[in-house]
Design a protein around this motif. Structure first.
Motif, mmCIF file in Angstrom:
data_model
loop_
_atom_site.group_PDB
_atom_site.id
_atom_site.type_symbol
_atom_site.label_atom_id
_atom_site.label_comp_id
_atom_site.label_asym_id
_atom_site.label_seq_id
_atom_site.Cartn_x
_atom_site.Cartn_y
_atom_site.Cartn_z
ATOM 1 N N SER A 54 0.814 -1.217 0.000
ATOM 2 C CA SER A 54 0.000 0.000 0.000
ATOM 3 C C SER A 54 0.853 1.274 0.000
ATOM 4 C CB SER A 54 -0.970 -0.004 1.181
ATOM 5 O OG SER A 54 -0.274 -0.105 2.399
ATOM 6 N N ALA A 55 2.124 1.170 0.364
ATOM 7 C CA ALA A 55 3.008 2.344 0.332
ATOM 8 C C ALA A 55 3.306 2.782 -1.102
ATOM 9 C CB ALA A 55 4.310 2.050 1.072
ATOM 10 N N ILE A 56 3.312 1.834 -2.033
ATOM 11 C CA ILE A 56 3.583 2.225 -3.427
ATOM 12 C C ILE A 56 2.327 2.204 -4.289
ATOM 13 C CG2 ILE A 56 6.030 1.609 -3.370
ATOM 14 C CD1 ILE A 56 5.325 -0.945 -4.873
ATOM 15 N N GLU A 61 -6.070 -1.127 -0.329
ATOM 16 C CA GLU A 61 -6.682 -0.772 0.944
ATOM 17 C C GLU A 61 -6.094 -1.529 2.132
ATOM 18 O OE1 GLU A 61 -10.641 -1.697 -0.201
ATOM 19 O OE2 GLU A 61 -10.690 -0.064 -1.667
ATOM 20 N N ARG A 62 -5.411 -2.620 1.877
ATOM 21 C CA ARG A 62 -4.861 -3.442 2.952
ATOM 22 C C ARG A 62 -3.373 -3.164 3.096
ATOM 23 N NH1 ARG A 62 -6.776 -9.402 1.699
ATOM 24 N NH2 ARG A 62 -5.585 -9.745 3.604
ATOM 25 N N ASN A 63 -2.887 -3.191 4.327
ATOM 26 C CA ASN A 63 -1.454 -2.957 4.547
ATOM 27 C C ASN A 63 -0.746 -4.208 5.060
ATOM 28 O OD1 ASN A 63 -2.354 -3.078 7.141
ATOM 29 N ND2 ASN A 63 -1.672 -1.044 7.745
ATOM 30 N N ASP A 64 -1.347 -5.382 4.850
ATOM 31 C CA ASP A 64 -0.756 -6.630 5.335
ATOM 32 C C ASP A 64 -0.030 -7.407 4.236
ATOM 33 O OD1 ASP A 64 -3.228 -7.138 4.154
ATOM 34 O OD2 ASP A 64 -3.711 -8.813 5.477
ATOM 35 N N PHE A 65 0.331 -6.725 3.153
ATOM 36 C CA PHE A 65 1.112 -7.335 2.076
ATOM 37 C C PHE A 65 2.492 -6.686 2.067
ATOM 38 C CE2 PHE A 65 -3.156 -8.370 0.926
ATOM 39 C CZ PHE A 65 -3.071 -9.603 0.309
ATOM 40 N N GLN A 106 -4.749 -6.963 -12.129
ATOM 41 C CA GLN A 106 -5.634 -8.063 -11.736
ATOM 42 C C GLN A 106 -5.307 -8.522 -10.314
ATOM 43 O OE1 GLN A 106 -5.298 -11.282 -14.533
ATOM 44 N NE2 GLN A 106 -7.518 -11.535 -14.613
ATOM 45 N N ALA A 107 -4.001 -8.643 -10.006
ATOM 46 C CA ALA A 107 -3.572 -9.047 -8.662
ATOM 47 C C ALA A 107 -4.039 -8.028 -7.625
ATOM 48 C CB ALA A 107 -2.061 -9.212 -8.613
ATOM 49 N N LEU A 108 -3.904 -6.738 -7.925
ATOM 50 C CA LEU A 108 -4.325 -5.699 -6.984
ATOM 51 C C LEU A 108 -5.837 -5.731 -6.775
ATOM 52 C CD1 LEU A 108 -2.041 -2.728 -8.146
ATOM 53 C CD2 LEU A 108 -1.647 -4.362 -6.280
ATOM 54 N N TYR A 109 -6.567 -5.988 -7.836
ATOM 55 C CA TYR A 109 -8.029 -6.116 -7.742
ATOM 56 C C TYR A 109 -8.392 -7.282 -6.806
ATOM 57 C CZ TYR A 109 -12.794 -7.360 -9.091
ATOM 58 O OH TYR A 109 -14.124 -7.689 -9.055
ATOM 59 N N LEU A 110 -7.722 -8.417 -6.978
ATOM 60 C CA LEU A 110 -7.989 -9.586 -6.128
ATOM 61 C C LEU A 110 -7.683 -9.293 -4.656
ATOM 62 C CD1 LEU A 110 -6.562 -12.384 -8.455
ATOM 63 C CD2 LEU A 110 -8.982 -11.981 -7.916
#
Length: 188
Positions: A54-56, A61-65, A106-110
């Motif tokens: 989420s920093a880039i 919306e999630r910050n757990d990646f 697509q990955a970000l959408y998922l």
């Protein structure tokens, strides 16, 4: 250390315990490309940065990646591996249910739709690269152990030291004792 395997796409490189290169100290690298005539490209699996996806990508919306440092080359580029090849167009298989790249949007959408979890995908800034013959030379100098038959779950362990240790242990008893070597032997 003693190498009995030849590197190939999908192999892991495990650094020897006292490697002096700080870019690769206790590293586990997944080889994404290996061409004896063109060179080698891989991703450092266990160098987690302090940033999250989420920093880039503020739309995430999630910050757990978490973001990992894939290596010292092209650190402005984003790469990813995942276990959902059928859901992300353009991805290609690396090893046992693990895929490389594909359609990032697509990955970000998922991710935003909670259809992709952190244990299914890993993101990297930069990569590790070797010119023709360079990796072979480093292997001959016993800088790396090659691991070709490993459980793919290893790749998604978040703790860097644990990943390196589990990868060594999965090579068998001959290498398991190396996993417990201290980082600084003179402190032992």
């Amino acid at each position: 250390m003693f190498n009995i395997h030849v590197p190939k796409k999908g192999s892991l490189l495990l650094s020897e315990p006292f490697m002096l290169d700080s870019n690769f100290e206790r590293s586990v690298i997944l080889l994404c490309e290996h061409h004896p005539e063109n060179g080698t490209m891989g991703l450092v699996m266990n160098s987690r940065s302090s940033l999250s996806l989420s920093a880039i990508f503020p739309d995430v919306e999630r910050n757990d990646f978490p973001l990992y440092v894939g290596g010292p080359v092209n650190v402005d580029a984003l790469f990813f591996i995942h276990t959902v090849g059928e859901k992300i167009e353009g991805s290609w298989p690396l090893v046992d249910g693990v895929y490389f790249g594909g359609d990032l949007q697509q990955a970000l959408y998922l991710i935003n739709d909670n259809l992709l979890q952190p244990e299914q995908i890993k993101f990297f800034l930069g990569y590790a690269g070797w010119n023709v013959g360079q990796l072979d030379q480093e292997i001959e100098q016993n800088s790396w152990v090659i691991h070709n038959k490993f459980p793919s779950e290893l790749l998604f362990i978040e703790d860097g030291e644990d990943l390196w240790k589990h990868a060594l242990i999965s090579l068998g008893p001959k290498f398991a004792h190396i996993a417990n070597f201290p980082k600084t032997p003179d402190l032992n």
